[in-house]
Design a protein around this motif. Structure first.
Motif, short mmCIF file in Angstrom:
data_model
loop_
_atom_site.label_atom_id
_atom_site.label_comp_id
_atom_site.label_asym_id
_atom_site.label_seq_id
_atom_site.Cartn_x
_atom_site.Cartn_y
_atom_site.Cartn_z
N GLN A 173 0.84 -1.19 0.00
CA GLN A 173 0.00 0.00 0.00
C GLN A 173 0.88 1.23 0.00
O GLN A 173 1.68 1.43 0.93
N ALA A 174 0.72 2.04 -1.03
CA ALA A 174 1.44 3.31 -1.12
C ALA A 174 0.55 4.41 -0.57
O ALA A 174 -0.68 4.27 -0.55
N PRO A 175 1.13 5.52 -0.12
CA PRO A 175 0.33 6.61 0.42
C PRO A 175 -0.72 7.09 -0.57
O PRO A 175 -0.42 7.32 -1.74
N GLY A 176 -1.94 7.19 -0.09
CA GLY A 176 -3.03 7.67 -0.92
C GLY A 176 -3.59 6.66 -1.89
O GLY A 176 -4.47 6.98 -2.70
N LYS A 177 -3.09 5.43 -1.83
CA LYS A 177 -3.57 4.39 -2.75
C LYS A 177 -4.15 3.22 -1.96
O LYS A 177 -3.87 3.04 -0.78
N THR B 213 7.70 1.68 -4.32
CA THR B 213 7.72 2.23 -2.97
C THR B 213 6.37 2.07 -2.31
O THR B 213 5.35 2.50 -2.84
N ALA B 214 6.35 1.43 -1.14
CA ALA B 214 5.09 1.16 -0.43
C ALA B 214 5.40 0.44 0.88
O ALA B 214 6.53 0.02 1.12
N MET B 215 4.36 0.30 1.68
CA MET B 215 4.42 -0.58 2.85
C MET B 215 4.01 -1.97 2.38
O MET B 215 2.91 -2.12 1.82
N TYR B 216 4.86 -2.94 2.61
CA TYR B 216 4.59 -4.31 2.18
C TYR B 216 4.18 -5.16 3.38
O TYR B 216 4.84 -5.14 4.42
N SER B 217 3.10 -5.92 3.18
CA SER B 217 2.59 -6.77 4.26
C SER B 217 2.35 -8.18 3.73
O SER B 217 1.95 -8.35 2.58
N CYS B 218 2.58 -9.14 4.60
CA CYS B 218 2.21 -10.50 4.24
C CYS B 218 0.87 -10.81 4.89
O CYS B 218 0.47 -10.17 5.88
N GLN C 20 8.49 -1.29 5.41
CA GLN C 20 8.53 -0.23 4.42
C GLN C 20 9.63 -0.48 3.38
O GLN C 20 10.77 -0.80 3.73
N VAL C 21 9.26 -0.30 2.13
CA VAL C 21 10.21 -0.37 1.02
C VAL C 21 10.19 0.98 0.31
O VAL C 21 9.13 1.45 -0.10
N THR C 22 11.36 1.59 0.19
CA THR C 22 11.48 2.88 -0.48
C THR C 22 12.53 2.77 -1.57
O THR C 22 13.67 2.38 -1.31
#
Length: 124
Positions: A39-43, A91-96, A119-121
């Motif tokens: 999930q990226a910011p605003g998405k 770039t986003a927060m990655y979750s399993c 977080q992956v940037t």
């Protein structure tokens, strides 16, 4: 009790690689479907890759096909996401996530258990 703990995120330059790990407690890979979401910011949250139990069939979002690989180590009860040729748009927060029910692999609402995310940037 199910617990998912991600690690391996960080900051990299475009073209670089990262490997995310998800330690799964209380999850049996032979009967749970597993997935990686971001999930990226605003998405909205979107599916990145999924793996089905038993068959081990894997599925990927079109945007990551050929660059990302999902895998799991049954002995370590750990899910992985190898990410190569990273792009700034990754770039986003990655979750399993884990689920004990069927459905299309990237249906967010079908997953019951979620990790806290890593977080992956990716910089250009």
């Amino acid at each position: 009790q199910v617990q998912l703990v991600e690690s391996g995120g960080g900051s990299v330059q475009a073209g670089g690689s990262l490997r995310l790990s998800c330690a799964a407690f209380g999850v049996t890979f032979s009967i749970y479907s597993m997935g990686w979401f971001r999930q990226a910011p605003g998405k909205e949250r979107e599916g990145v890759a999924g793996i089905y139990p038993g068959s081990g069939n894997t599925y990927y979002a079109d945007s990551v096909k050929g660059r990302f690989t999902i895998s799991q180590d049954n002995a370590k009860n750990t899910l992985y996401l190898q990410m190569n040729s990273l792009k700034p748009e990754d770039t986003a927060m990655y979750s399993c996530a884990a689920r004990y029910r069927g459905g299309t692999w990237n249906m967010v609402d079908t997953y019951k258990y979620w990790g806290q995310g890593t977080q992956v940037t990716v910089s250009s």
